[in-house]
Design a protein around this motif. Structure first.
Motif, PDB file in Angstrom:
ATOM      1  N   ALA A   1       0.840  -1.204   0.000  1.00  0.00           N
ATOM      2  CA  ALA A   1       0.000   0.000   0.000  1.00  0.00           C
ATOM      3  C   ALA A   1       0.870   1.248   0.000  1.00  0.00           C
ATOM      4  O   ALA A   1       1.989   1.246   0.525  1.00  0.00           O
ATOM      5  CB  ALA A   1      -0.904   0.000   1.230  1.00  0.00           C
TER       6      ALA A   1
ATOM      7  N   GLN B   1      -2.462   5.629   1.447  1.00  0.00           N
ATOM      8  CA  GLN B   1      -3.493   4.646   1.791  1.00  0.00           C
ATOM      9  C   GLN B   1      -3.381   4.232   3.259  1.00  0.00           C
ATOM     10  O   GLN B   1      -4.389   4.091   3.950  1.00  0.00           O
ATOM     11  CB  GLN B   1      -3.361   3.415   0.885  1.00  0.00           C
TER      12      GLN B   1
ATOM     13  N   LEU C   1      -4.799   6.514   5.807  1.00  0.00           N
ATOM     14  CA  LEU C   1      -6.262   6.449   5.911  1.00  0.00           C
ATOM     15  C   LEU C   1      -6.706   5.663   7.146  1.00  0.00           C
ATOM     16  O   LEU C   1      -7.863   5.769   7.568  1.00  0.00           O
ATOM     17  CB  LEU C   1      -6.863   5.809   4.655  1.00  0.00           C
TER      18      LEU C   1
ATOM     19  N   SER D   1     -10.038   7.214   8.713  1.00  0.00           N
ATOM     20  CA  SER D   1     -11.294   6.500   8.971  1.00  0.00           C
ATOM     21  C   SER D   1     -11.586   6.454  10.468  1.00  0.00           C
ATOM     22  O   SER D   1     -12.723   6.638  10.908  1.00  0.00           O
ATOM     23  CB  SER D   1     -11.233   5.081   8.402  1.00  0.00           C
TER      24      SER D   1
ATOM     25  N   TRP E   1      -7.736  -1.900   2.325  1.00  0.00           N
ATOM     26  CA  TRP E   1      -9.063  -1.287   2.398  1.00  0.00           C
ATOM     27  C   TRP E   1      -9.929  -1.946   3.461  1.00  0.00           C
ATOM     28  O   TRP E   1     -10.731  -1.276   4.130  1.00  0.00           O
ATOM     29  CB  TRP E   1      -9.744  -1.321   1.029  1.00  0.00           C
ATOM     30  N   GLU E   2      -9.761  -3.232   3.615  1.00  0.00           N
ATOM     31  CA  GLU E   2     -10.454  -3.944   4.694  1.00  0.00           C
ATOM     32  C   GLU E   2      -9.992  -3.402   6.054  1.00  0.00           C
ATOM     33  O   GLU E   2     -10.790  -3.160   6.958  1.00  0.00           O
ATOM     34  CB  GLU E   2     -10.140  -5.445   4.584  1.00  0.00           C
TER      35      GLU E   2
ATOM     36  N   VAL F   1      -8.676  -0.412   6.649  1.00  0.00           N
ATOM     37  CA  VAL F   1      -9.170   0.960   6.802  1.00  0.00           C
ATOM     38  C   VAL F   1     -10.615   0.952   7.316  1.00  0.00           C
ATOM     39  O   VAL F   1     -10.980   1.722   8.223  1.00  0.00           O
ATOM     40  CB  VAL F   1      -9.085   1.721   5.457  1.00  0.00           C
ATOM     41  N   PHE F   2     -11.439   0.054   6.761  1.00  0.00           N
ATOM     42  CA  PHE F   2     -12.836  -0.056   7.202  1.00  0.00           C
ATOM     43  C   PHE F   2     -12.916  -0.486   8.667  1.00  0.00           C
ATOM     44  O   PHE F   2     -13.684   0.079   9.454  1.00  0.00           O
ATOM     45  CB  PHE F   2     -13.573  -1.069   6.314  1.00  0.00           C
TER      46      PHE F   2
END
Length: 410
Positions: free
Chosen positions: A56, A60, A63, A67, A113-114, A116-117
């Motif tokens: 990443a 990224q 983030l 988040s 991304w997982e 970050v969520f």
């Protein structure tokens, strides 16, 4: 206007009420705060490792803070409504469960991304815990507002300082270690609060207790003093999270090295928040002291931008920033708790909503600016935003000057 606004004189740390003489419930929340704030420091030393192992970009990975802070900011608006219905203890325990769940899932995730969520879910838990913990310590403390706030800031400082050391050690094994470590530590915090905090402490046991609406924190911002301090904190937090989220990428240290740097940062943050901030407040006043700390912090960020390739200077700047941030955190939190006639929990939620919005934008923007321009630009922008917080504070001094109406009214 019949409601009395507390003055700075009432915030001064006096000889009355020993800060160490607290009910067991206060110490239970105190230790839970340490463990909760370890989560922030635990993750910091592994940011470069996450970027490397999950393929990443730094923008990224930062983030993870965006988040976290964005969800935390929005969730602050509902903390008061939840606490007024299920009580302080129920809200604190709910926050701990959510933090443990999402940090554990983060440690088991396989993509940026997982992750970050899941960090956003962690932010929800932290919002429930952090806003309620401050109110719980201030409400349950027997030593007065000022010392209770110092105790809260000390817990933050201890958690943030010890966190990187543990995070560096666990992160050297695997970037997943700190996430799973937070989950395990939150289980300990859950047990401690369950055992030592009485169910009725700060709860909604009274049928006549007013239930707080979701929009009450937004209504509270009609008080200009609270709005001014909240916007100042949002601008200042931009610099705070620029340093916290992006400096690991310019220090070029391994997990252990980053752990030691942020240990020094956190130790100075803890020490100054407890011992130095009350002295500054008493000698110079709350608002002048906040302005001075923010000016110095902006200068530190400026130095980090100018000398971006000088490693020893960057390390020194990060550690020195800890002292400035520790002082400012205690000073501005004390001001917020006493600047308006709003209930403490509502004032805390309103202030935190604005504060963490600033913290949400900074990490994302820092990563983007570095990729589009160079690694100095995020620190220049951070310095400018923090300078703006000082300018805004002074332009609105007449709305917050009452927190420095001193002497003789104790």
């Amino acid at each position: 206007m019949n409601k009395k606004i507390n003055t700075a004189a009432e915030l001064q740390v006096s000889s009355e009420g020993n800060i160490l003489s607290q009910p067991k419930a206060v110490w239970a929340v105190f230790f839970a705060c340490i463990i909760a704030f370890m989560g922030l420091g635990l993750v910091d030393p592994i940011l470069p490792a996450i970027a490397d192992q999950l393929d990443a970009a730094p923008s990224q990975v930062t983030l993870l803070f965006t988040s976290y802070n964005a969800v935390m900011a929005i969730a602050m608006l509902i903390t008061g409504a939840i606490t007024s219905r299920i009580g302080m203890k129920g809200t604190l325990l709910s926050g701990i469960i959510i933090i443990a769940l999402f940090s554990a899932l983060g440690g088991l995730s396989n993509g940026i991304w997982e992750l970050v969520f899941l960090r956003g879910g962690w932010g929800l838990g932290n919002a429930l815990f952090v806003a309620t913990a401050l109110t719980a310590i201030v409400t349950l403390s027997t030593s007065g507002n000022a010392k209770a706030i110092i105790l809260y800031e000390a817990a933050i400082g201890l958690g943030i300082s010890v966190g990187p050391l543990i995070g560096g050690a666990l992160g050297a094994i695997s970037w997943r270690g700190p996430f799973l470590g937070v989950a395990a530590l939150m289980v300990i915090a859950f047990i401690g609060l369950t055992v030592f905090m009485p169910k009725a402490a700060g709860g909604n046991q009274s049928k006549n207790k007013k239930r707080i609406s979701i929009i009450d924190p937004l209504r509270a911002l009609k008080h200009r003093s609270l709005l001014v301090l909240g916007i100042t904190a949002a601008l200042y937090n931009f610099g705070f999270f620029t340093l916290l989220a992006y400096s690991p990428f310019v220090l070029h240290l391994d997990e252990h090295g980053l752990g030691y740097v942020f240990l020094g940062w956190g130790l100075l943050l803890a020490i100054t928040s407890v011992f130095m901030a009350p002295v500054l407040q008493k000698k110079f006043g709350t608002i002048k002291s906040i302005g001075a700390m923010l000016t110095l912090f902006a200068l530190v960020l400026l130095v980090m931008g100018i000398f971006n390739s000088t490693k020893w200077l960057l390390i020194a700047a990060v550690v020195i920033a800890g002292a400035l941030l520790g002082n400012n955190n205690t000073l501005i939190t004390t001001a917020v708790m006493n600047a308006s006639p709003v209930e403490r929990s509502t004032a805390s939620a309103a202030y935190s909503f604005l504060r963490f919005l600033g913290g949400a934008l900074a990490p994302f923007l820092a990563g983007e600016l570095a990729e589009r321009f160079n690694s100095s630009v995020p620190f220049y922008v951070g310095a400018i935003i923090v300078f703006l917080s000082v300018l805004y504070l002074w332009l609105n001094h007449k709305h917050i000057g009452h927190v420095d109406q001193i002497k003789g009214q104790h």
